[in-house]
Scaffold this active site. Structure first.
Site, PDB file in Angstrom:
ATOM      1  N   ARG A  15       0.868  -1.184   0.000  1.00  0.00           N
ATOM      2  CA  ARG A  15       0.000   0.000   0.000  1.00  0.00           C
ATOM      3  C   ARG A  15       0.905   1.234   0.000  1.00  0.00           C
ATOM      4  O   ARG A  15       1.149   1.842   1.052  1.00  0.00           O
ATOM      5  CB  ARG A  15      -0.902   0.003   1.234  1.00  0.00           C
ATOM      6  CG  ARG A  15      -1.979  -1.081   1.231  1.00  0.00           C
ATOM      7  CD  ARG A  15      -2.890  -0.940   2.443  1.00  0.00           C
ATOM      8  NE  ARG A  15      -4.134  -1.646   2.301  1.00  0.00           N
ATOM      9  CZ  ARG A  15      -4.399  -2.853   2.826  1.00  0.00           C
ATOM     10  NH1 ARG A  15      -3.480  -3.459   3.537  1.00  0.00           N
ATOM     11  NH2 ARG A  15      -5.573  -3.411   2.656  1.00  0.00           N
ATOM     12  N   ARG A  41       1.127  -1.337  -5.272  1.00  0.00           N
ATOM     13  CA  ARG A  41      -0.115  -0.686  -5.653  1.00  0.00           C
ATOM     14  C   ARG A  41       0.147   0.806  -5.764  1.00  0.00           C
ATOM     15  O   ARG A  41       0.722   1.405  -4.844  1.00  0.00           O
ATOM     16  CB  ARG A  41      -1.194  -0.941  -4.599  1.00  0.00           C
ATOM     17  CG  ARG A  41      -2.434  -0.163  -4.996  1.00  0.00           C
ATOM     18  CD  ARG A  41      -3.576  -0.277  -4.108  1.00  0.00           C
ATOM     19  NE  ARG A  41      -3.411   0.305  -2.796  1.00  0.00           N
ATOM     20  CZ  ARG A  41      -4.263   0.031  -1.820  1.00  0.00           C
ATOM     21  NH1 ARG A  41      -5.257  -0.807  -2.019  1.00  0.00           N
ATOM     22  NH2 ARG A  41      -4.107   0.581  -0.642  1.00  0.00           N
ATOM     23  N   GLU A  81     -12.454  -4.046  -7.136  1.00  0.00           N
ATOM     24  CA  GLU A  81     -12.973  -3.519  -5.863  1.00  0.00           C
ATOM     25  C   GLU A  81     -14.368  -2.941  -6.018  1.00  0.00           C
ATOM     26  O   GLU A  81     -14.986  -2.516  -5.042  1.00  0.00           O
ATOM     27  CB  GLU A  81     -12.057  -2.402  -5.340  1.00  0.00           C
ATOM     28  CG  GLU A  81     -10.611  -2.799  -5.265  1.00  0.00           C
ATOM     29  CD  GLU A  81      -9.775  -1.799  -4.516  1.00  0.00           C
ATOM     30  OE1 GLU A  81      -9.689  -1.919  -3.283  1.00  0.00           O
ATOM     31  OE2 GLU A  81      -9.208  -0.892  -5.157  1.00  0.00           O
ATOM     32  N   ASP A 121     -13.053  -3.151  -0.152  1.00  0.00           N
ATOM     33  CA  ASP A 121     -13.854  -2.188  -0.901  1.00  0.00           C
ATOM     34  C   ASP A 121     -14.976  -2.866  -1.660  1.00  0.00           C
ATOM     35  O   ASP A 121     -16.060  -2.305  -1.790  1.00  0.00           O
ATOM     36  CB  ASP A 121     -12.964  -1.386  -1.863  1.00  0.00           C
ATOM     37  CG  ASP A 121     -12.271  -0.247  -1.141  1.00  0.00           C
ATOM     38  OD1 ASP A 121     -12.974   0.458  -0.386  1.00  0.00           O
ATOM     39  OD2 ASP A 121     -11.062  -0.086  -1.304  1.00  0.00           O
ATOM     40  N   CYS A 127      -6.665  -9.826  -2.013  1.00  0.00           N
ATOM     41  CA  CYS A 127      -5.746  -9.138  -1.104  1.00  0.00           C
ATOM     42  C   CYS A 127      -6.492  -8.332  -0.044  1.00  0.00           C
ATOM     43  O   CYS A 127      -5.889  -7.624   0.738  1.00  0.00           O
ATOM     44  CB  CYS A 127      -4.780  -8.245  -1.877  1.00  0.00           C
ATOM     45  SG  CYS A 127      -5.609  -6.912  -2.749  1.00  0.00           S
TER      46      CYS A 127
HETATM   47  C1  PEP Z   1      -9.331  -3.750  -0.411  1.00  0.00           C
HETATM   48  O1  PEP Z   1     -10.091  -2.819  -0.665  1.00  0.00           O
HETATM   49  O2  PEP Z   1      -9.713  -4.912  -0.124  1.00  0.00           O
HETATM   50  C2  PEP Z   1      -7.876  -3.532  -0.420  1.00  0.00           C
HETATM   51  C3  PEP Z   1      -7.031  -4.528  -0.303  1.00  0.00           C
HETATM   52  O3  PEP Z   1      -7.424  -2.241  -0.500  1.00  0.00           O
HETATM   53  P1  PEP Z   1      -7.535  -1.210   0.731  1.00  0.00           P
HETATM   54  O4  PEP Z   1      -7.964  -2.006   1.943  1.00  0.00           O
HETATM   55  O5  PEP Z   1      -6.215  -0.592   0.926  1.00  0.00           O
HETATM   56  O6  PEP Z   1      -8.575  -0.270   0.270  1.00  0.00           O
HETATM   57 MG    MG Z   2      -9.293  -1.014  -1.530  1.00  0.00          MG
END
Ligand code: PEP
Ligand code: MG
Length: 579
Positions: free
Chosen positions: A302, A338, A439, A463, A510
């Protein structure tokens, strides 16, 4: 001392036993302790003196301005601060709180500041609303005076036995805890997959969110037990309860030690299916924990977390150094970087595009949308990632894609970045893979564009659930509606994994679901072969993989895909886990 318990949502497992340290709303941390009855007047006098000292401080500043070559606004600015300071809501109300609650002056003032800030946040007029910053600044001047002459502050305890209690913590606050060893933390608000909770899990310390009023009810230095699995906090436990939890704590530690034996064992199901277990990281220093837990790659870096506690974004060189450190540190294992997922709950000071408060940040200019709106910033990051690709197996992952035109624009930007590096003779991996995060439900439903244009995919379930169920992942008021086992979520997952398999495009999960041991068999049964999670969960998931068989689970997974309610799905998942 009265013993009582609070419940919330456990977002990071384990048990911590330690002393409370309250973290205040204002940027200055203050203590909360009880004043003996006979000392209330002294405490009120301490507060009045601090206010008087700040009045003198402001008068002094005003005098220094007169006659000098200083713009007139400064004088006006000091006048506003003077008015705020002398207003009874700030100079008198805390005295009442000290008397009524028998609390220390710092605590009374911060409580009153919170009330005033909340009142200002309700004001429609944007100019007046912004005056809340002045209130906080004046309040902090008084707090600093008070803290320079503290009352009877409680004794400090070691960090490992310190349990932070806050109303709320931003992802930027929590990421700073990586440099500390706090025992646990509690917040009044927050959801299971808020970024704050995610970072708590990566720190591997117990955390409970959505306790509603922990910060009001808990006092500084009180003894606490935090059970991150059950989402329970016990305040001032008696001796029997303490020893019961100490026993539980040592059992958990024993389990953790046992799991370490699995570190080098390949992750394979009983029927010999090989599974990739990757790590989610936030900072280059997380590579050590990733390797310790035997991850076969970084599935999600991240990158935006690198830059949260600073003004503006770092230079291309700074970014390059960070990415290269991870690429080299992973010794040829894949490193999936990412691109910035800024916006929503992760903002960077000094970036114009994020300065305005969006009416609905989760649906606003976030992630790839923000990057495409700020092409210079995006190109800088892409060049830094590409440069790092020369030093390891780097892959680029784009967050929150919704449409094929966003994919095309992004691929175009990557080509531009490559072209500029070629022109300068800077080496990079020309075959660097580009993947997209799934997402948004639209991305699953229209996934054909994704599988044809991208090299790999990664499902961000945090998300995907938020956008499928229209439930804000960071809002505890709707936390009970956030459900990974909702039939719509399961069907979208099955659809995404199935479409990718047909197109032979590698796909991973993920989001937090990947690190949830209770869901490992379900995801395996849906056809998932690549899981990416915070490193602390990796060995527990591997243990579950090693005891899972594909054939045996097929019958249950078929029924789960057809089930029409979360309850039925949960019951079937339990059966699957009992096999
Ligand atoms: C998700 O949305 O599952 C993800 C891995 O990204 P983040 O949690 O950083 O939004
Ligand atoms: Mg996300």
């Amino acid at each position: 001392m009265v013993s009582f318990a609070l419940s919330g949502v456990g977002v990071s497992g384990g048990i911590a036993i330690g002393r409370a340290q309250l973290v205040s709303h204002a940027t200055i941390e203050v203590s909360h302790y009880t004043i003996p009855v006979g000392k209330v007047d002294t405490e009120i006098a301490r507060f009045s003196n601090a206010v008087k000292e700040v009045q003198k401080e402001l008068e002094g500043l005003h005098l220094a301005l007169t006659g000098g070559d200083v713009p007139g606004e400064f004088g006006a600015f000091l006048d506003v601060h003077w008015m705020i300071l002398t207003d009874p809501t700030l100079s008198e109300a805390p005295k009442r709180l000290i008397a009524e609650q028998r609390c220390n002056a710092e605590w009374a003032l911060t409580q009153q500041l919170s009330v005033l800030v909340e009142q200002f946040e309700q004001i429609e007029d944007p100019y007046l609303r912004e005056r809340k910053a002045d209130i906080v600044q004046v309040g902090e001047r008084v707090l600093k005076r008070l803290m320079g002459k503290p009352g009877s502050l409680p004794a400090a305890v070691a960090e490992e036995q310190t349990i932070l209690v806050a109303h709320d913590l931003s992802p930027a606050d929590v990421i700073q805890f990586k440099h500390h060893h706090y025992g646990a933390f509690l917040t009044d608000v927050g959801g299971v997959t808020s970024h704050t909770a995610i970072v708590a899990r990566s720190l591997n310390v117990p955390a409970v969110v959505a306790t509603h009023n922990a910060r009001q009810l808990i006092r500084d230095s009180e003894m606490l037990i935090v059970d991150g699995n059950a989402g329970v906090v016990i305040i001032n436990p008696d001796r029997a309860v303490l020893s019961e939890y100490r026993l539980k704590q040592s059992q958990i530690e024993l389990e953790r030690q046992k799991l370490k034996r699995l570190r080098t064992k390949p992750a394979e199901t009983i029927d010999g299916v090989r599974i990739e277990l990757h790590a989610n990281i936030e900072l280059p220093e997380d590579v050590a924990q990733t390797l310790e837990n035997g991850a076969s790659g970084v599935g999600l870096f991240r990158s935006e977390f690198l830059f949260l506690n600073r003004v503006g974004l770092p230079t291309e060189d700074e970014q390059f150094e960070a990415y290269r450190a991870v690429a080299e540190g992973m010794h040829g294992h894949p490193v999936t970087i990412r691109t910035f997922d800024l916006g929503a709950d992760k903002n960077v000071q000094g970036l114009d595009g994020l300065a305005r408060v969006a009416p609905n940040p989760a649906l606003g200019l976030r992630a790839v949308r923000f990057c495409l709106a700020e092409p210079r910033l995006f190109l800088t990051q892409l060049r830094a990632i590409l440069r790092a690709s020369h030093y390891g197996k780097v892959r680029i992952l784009i967050p929150m894609l919704a449409s094929s035109s966003e994919i095309e624009q992004t691929l175009f930007m990557i080509e531009q970045a490559k072209e500029s590096l070629r022109e300068q003779g800077v080496p990079f991996d020309s075959g660097v893979e580009v993947g997209g995060m799934i997402e948004i439900p639209a991305a699953v439903i229209a996934m054909d564009a994704f599988v044809t244009k991208l090299d790999f995919l990664s499902i961000g379930t945090n998300d995907l659930i938020q956008y499928t169920l229209a439930v804000d992942r960071a809002d505890e008021a709707v936390a009970h509606l956030y459900d990974p086992l909702h039939p719509a979520v399961i069907r979208l997952l099955a659809m995404a994994i199935g479409t990718a398999a047909k197109a032979e495009t590698p796909i991973a999960v993920c989001g937090e679901m990947a690190g949830e041991v209770q869901l490992t068999r379900l995801l395996l049964g849906l056809g998932l072969r690549n899981f990416s999670m915070h490193p602390a969960q990796l060995l527990a998931v591997k243990q579950r993989v090693l005891t899972s068989g594909m054939t045996a689970s097929k019958h249950f997974v078929d029924r789960i895909r057809r089930a029409d309610s979360p309850d039925k799905i949960a019951a079937l998942v339990d059966k699957l886990n009992a096999l």
